[in-house]
Design an enzyme around this catalytic site. Structure first.
Site, mmCIF file in Angstrom:
data_model
loop_
_atom_site.group_PDB
_atom_site.id
_atom_site.type_symbol
_atom_site.label_atom_id
_atom_site.label_comp_id
_atom_site.label_asym_id
_atom_site.label_seq_id
_atom_site.Cartn_x
_atom_site.Cartn_y
_atom_site.Cartn_z
ATOM 1 N N ARG A 85 93.569 -70.547 7.074
ATOM 2 C CA ARG A 85 92.476 -70.297 6.315
ATOM 3 C C ARG A 85 92.713 -71.120 4.937
ATOM 4 O O ARG A 85 93.216 -70.527 4.819
ATOM 5 C CB ARG A 85 91.320 -69.943 6.205
ATOM 6 C CG ARG A 85 89.760 -69.905 5.934
ATOM 7 C CD ARG A 85 88.751 -69.335 6.571
ATOM 8 N NE ARG A 85 88.445 -69.141 8.312
ATOM 9 C CZ ARG A 85 87.338 -68.730 8.586
ATOM 10 N NH1 ARG A 85 87.023 -67.638 8.447
ATOM 11 N NH2 ARG A 85 87.738 -68.708 10.483
ATOM 12 N N ARG A 95 86.277 -75.384 10.976
ATOM 13 C CA ARG A 95 87.322 -74.504 10.895
ATOM 14 C C ARG A 95 88.366 -74.622 11.549
ATOM 15 O O ARG A 95 89.042 -75.602 12.830
ATOM 16 C CB ARG A 95 86.500 -73.013 11.352
ATOM 17 C CG ARG A 95 86.510 -73.464 12.692
ATOM 18 C CD ARG A 95 85.024 -72.812 12.885
ATOM 19 N NE ARG A 95 83.670 -72.989 12.043
ATOM 20 C CZ ARG A 95 83.330 -71.278 11.411
ATOM 21 N NH1 ARG A 95 83.516 -70.711 12.167
ATOM 22 N NH2 ARG A 95 82.194 -71.920 10.988
ATOM 23 N N ASP A 98 89.463 -70.131 14.154
ATOM 24 C CA ASP A 98 88.052 -68.959 14.698
ATOM 25 C C ASP A 98 88.913 -68.132 15.604
ATOM 26 O O ASP A 98 88.871 -68.459 16.689
ATOM 27 C CB ASP A 98 87.035 -69.365 15.294
ATOM 28 C CG ASP A 98 85.795 -69.084 14.216
ATOM 29 O OD1 ASP A 98 85.512 -68.447 13.557
ATOM 30 O OD2 ASP A 98 84.529 -69.721 14.859
ATOM 31 N N ASP A 100 87.619 -64.751 17.379
ATOM 32 C CA ASP A 100 86.616 -63.765 18.583
ATOM 33 C C ASP A 100 87.358 -63.092 19.425
ATOM 34 O O ASP A 100 87.417 -63.290 19.922
ATOM 35 C CB ASP A 100 85.130 -64.546 19.066
ATOM 36 C CG ASP A 100 84.293 -65.164 17.673
ATOM 37 O OD1 ASP A 100 84.342 -64.773 16.523
ATOM 38 O OD2 ASP A 100 84.296 -67.005 18.343
HETATM 39 N N1 ROI Z 1 81.527 -75.375 18.795
HETATM 40 C C1 ROI Z 1 82.919 -75.398 20.054
HETATM 41 N N2 ROI Z 1 82.399 -76.517 20.950
HETATM 42 N N3 ROI Z 1 83.458 -74.418 19.990
HETATM 43 C C2 ROI Z 1 83.813 -73.785 18.762
HETATM 44 O O1 ROI Z 1 84.756 -72.810 19.131
HETATM 45 C C3 ROI Z 1 82.921 -73.607 17.835
HETATM 46 N N4 ROI Z 1 82.462 -72.791 17.183
HETATM 47 C C4 ROI Z 1 81.715 -72.592 15.818
HETATM 48 C C5 ROI Z 1 80.683 -73.493 16.787
HETATM 49 C C6 ROI Z 1 80.969 -74.393 15.016
HETATM 50 C C7 ROI Z 1 79.389 -72.420 16.331
HETATM 51 N N5 ROI Z 1 80.649 -74.590 16.513
HETATM 52 C C8 ROI Z 1 81.848 -73.949 18.274
HETATM 53 O O2 ROI Z 1 81.795 -71.252 14.986
#
Ligand code: ROI
Length: 162
Positions: A85, A95, A98, A100
């Site tokens: 980041r 970003r 990410d 999760d």
């Molecule tokens: N939209 C998509 N298509 N893929 C993501 O990983 C993703 N991640 C996010 C937000 C901005 C909500 N939208 C996203 O954090």
């Protein structure tokens, strides 16, 4: 061997060569302590959920076997994100990486830092598709992943990259 847990991790990026960000993070998941990667989905490209004034996302899901606790794994994932980041981001904005934590064995957890299953797994096509690729047998809240994905609006497109 049964002291290993199976965890599923969602990866996403839409900044600074997103395909490379995601590929590199997939490699790095295999280097986390007490953890090894067992499978990785193909990469998918999708339009952003949330603000539309940003680039498309690259998404994937990886499965790992780990001896870490859910919160210790979360700490590792957040540290890995920080290494990718460049600057603080706006909420729901672009970003570089990410990560999760989506599922951890069959665990239901409601902790201030971590809810399991991840509360949005079953409503995000960019998570359901790659998760189904590597874990077609999974069900969530009594329904198969196919069942959840067919319940979503057709509008948000998700394209298989490789
Ligand atoms: N939209 C998509 N298509 N893929 C993501 O990983 C993703 N991640 C996010 C937000 C901005 C909500 N939208 C996203 O954090």
């Amino acid at each position: 061997m049964s002291n290993f847990s199976r965890a599923y991790i969602g990866l996403g990026s839409n900044l600074d060569q997103p395909v490379e960000q995601v590929r590199q993070a997939i490699d790095e998941l295999n280097q986390l302590p007490l953890t090894h990667r067992v499978s990785t989905s193909p990469l998918y490209c999708s339009s952003p959920i949330g603000p539309q004034d940003q680039d498309d996302f690259i998404n994937a899901v990886a499965a790992v076997d780990t001896q870490l606790s859910p919160l210790a794994l979360l700490d590792q994932l957040q540290a890995l994100e920080q290494r990718h980041r460049r600057q603080r981001e706006r909420r729901w904005g672009p970003r570089t990486l990410d990560l999760d934590l989506l599922l951890f064995d069959q665990l239901d957890l409601d902790h201030p830092r971590l809810r399991l299953p991840h509360p949005e797994v079953h409503v995000r096509r960019f998570v359901l598709y790659p998760l189904k690729d590597i874990a077609p047998q999974l069900s969530l809240y009594g329904k198969s992943l196919s069942c959840w994905s067919s319940a979503l609006p057709a509008s948000d497109s998700v394209i298989l990259l490789n």
